[in-house]
Design an enzyme around this catalytic site. Sequence first.
Site, short mmCIF file in Angstrom:
data_model
loop_
_atom_site.label_atom_id
_atom_site.label_comp_id
_atom_site.label_asym_id
_atom_site.label_seq_id
_atom_site.Cartn_x
_atom_site.Cartn_y
_atom_site.Cartn_z
N TYR A 29 0.83 -1.20 0.00
CA TYR A 29 0.00 0.00 0.00
C TYR A 29 0.86 1.25 0.00
O TYR A 29 2.01 1.23 0.44
CB TYR A 29 -1.00 0.01 1.14
CG TYR A 29 -0.42 0.12 2.53
CD1 TYR A 29 0.08 -0.98 3.20
CD2 TYR A 29 -0.41 1.35 3.20
CE1 TYR A 29 0.58 -0.88 4.48
CE2 TYR A 29 0.08 1.46 4.49
CZ TYR A 29 0.57 0.34 5.13
OH TYR A 29 1.06 0.46 6.39
N TYR A 32 -13.38 -3.21 11.32
CA TYR A 32 -14.22 -3.22 10.11
C TYR A 32 -13.74 -2.19 9.08
O TYR A 32 -13.66 -1.02 9.37
CB TYR A 32 -15.67 -2.94 10.52
CG TYR A 32 -16.64 -2.83 9.38
CD1 TYR A 32 -16.66 -3.77 8.36
CD2 TYR A 32 -17.56 -1.78 9.33
CE1 TYR A 32 -17.57 -3.67 7.31
CE2 TYR A 32 -18.48 -1.67 8.30
CZ TYR A 32 -18.47 -2.62 7.28
OH TYR A 32 -19.35 -2.52 6.25
N ARG A 79 -3.56 -5.45 -3.04
CA ARG A 79 -3.47 -6.63 -2.17
C ARG A 79 -4.29 -7.81 -2.68
O ARG A 79 -4.32 -8.86 -2.04
CB ARG A 79 -3.88 -6.28 -0.73
CG ARG A 79 -5.30 -5.87 -0.57
CD ARG A 79 -5.54 -5.07 0.68
NE ARG A 79 -5.16 -5.71 1.92
CZ ARG A 79 -5.45 -5.19 3.13
NH1 ARG A 79 -6.10 -4.06 3.22
NH2 ARG A 79 -5.07 -5.81 4.23
N ASP A 82 -4.29 -1.07 17.23
CA ASP A 82 -3.45 -2.29 17.17
C ASP A 82 -2.51 -2.35 18.37
O ASP A 82 -2.30 -3.41 18.97
CB ASP A 82 -2.58 -2.31 15.90
CG ASP A 82 -3.38 -2.10 14.63
OD1 ASP A 82 -4.58 -2.40 14.63
OD2 ASP A 82 -2.79 -1.62 13.63
#
Length: 316
Positions: A90, A172, A106, A265
């Site tokens: 990316y 999401y 991807r 994360d």
Amino acid sequence: MARIAAIGEVMVELAPHPSTDASDKDIMALGFAGDTFNTAIYMARTGIQTEYVTLLGDDPYSEKIFDLAKAENVGTSMMETMAGRLPGMYVIRNSPDGEREFYYWRKEARARELFAAKAHTENLINQLKECDYVYLSGITLAIISDHSRLVLLRFIKEYRAQGGTFCFDINYRPRLWDNDQTMAQYVMAEFMEHTDIALLTLDDEAMLWGDGSIDATIERYKNNGIKELVLKRGAEEVVAYVNGEKLRVPVSKVDGVVDTTGAGDSFNAGYLSARAQGFSYEDAARHGIHVASIVIRNRGAIVKKASFNGMYNGLN
Ligand code: ADP
């Protein structure tokens, strides 16, 4: 010591290099990141034995991803390569209004074939069974096939029946589901039914289900058998729902927020690392908040190890 396996995709990242501004050409800095990979790195940095599970190619960039995992003490025995294939990639673009935009390549990434081939899956499952915790996200689920999701769900049921702890972040991203919200809801709900530790973001719940409040989110999941439901809400207090009770953990004000990429994360890493080391829910949330506070004061999802170590207070 407890062992955690994180499952997902790590990609090649091209980010604008600071010198780009002074040049006519875009100069890009090469890096590597992916939501579950970021979490794996921070779990390892905060002292928990961590394995990463993914599929890569045999190219120089896949090799660099291996090297990075090794340098970060992340176990690589469940990172498989295949000749002739490549990881996803990316590019980050600083748009004229100052926002960061992400562009992905991807579709052909090898990681999309996780839990697809029989021999690979059997080998992986045998190794995963040896781990105390398995962690993955809705991004992992979005990139794999329907068949792979079924295989993975079947494994999670068996794994939990044998005492393993399954940890999940819905994370999401509508585009990864081709904007098929109904499909995303179906798959996420299925995995949430078999989750022990859910690490959710209120923004994601609002986007996926239209939730307008913390109570609405708790209400939907409270009969699922989830042991720990943790709700991240940016700069606002973290709310955990455990044993029928709501716990609120304040988020300290962070001066000099540079880039919130990877906040969720890294929070997950801090939380899971603490829980795996026997700390309470509150201490785990405080640790998650601390780890995330370091990440948002630095650029990029994976902060340089030296900068991280210089700001990290440990777990006590
Ligand atoms: P995500 O990155 O998944 O959208 P959040 O934005 O909810 O997740 O952030 C995760 C955690 O990162 C929060 O619970 C908090 O600890 C920390 N965090 C995020 N933004 C801020 C901020 N502006 N100030 C302080 N902490 C923050």
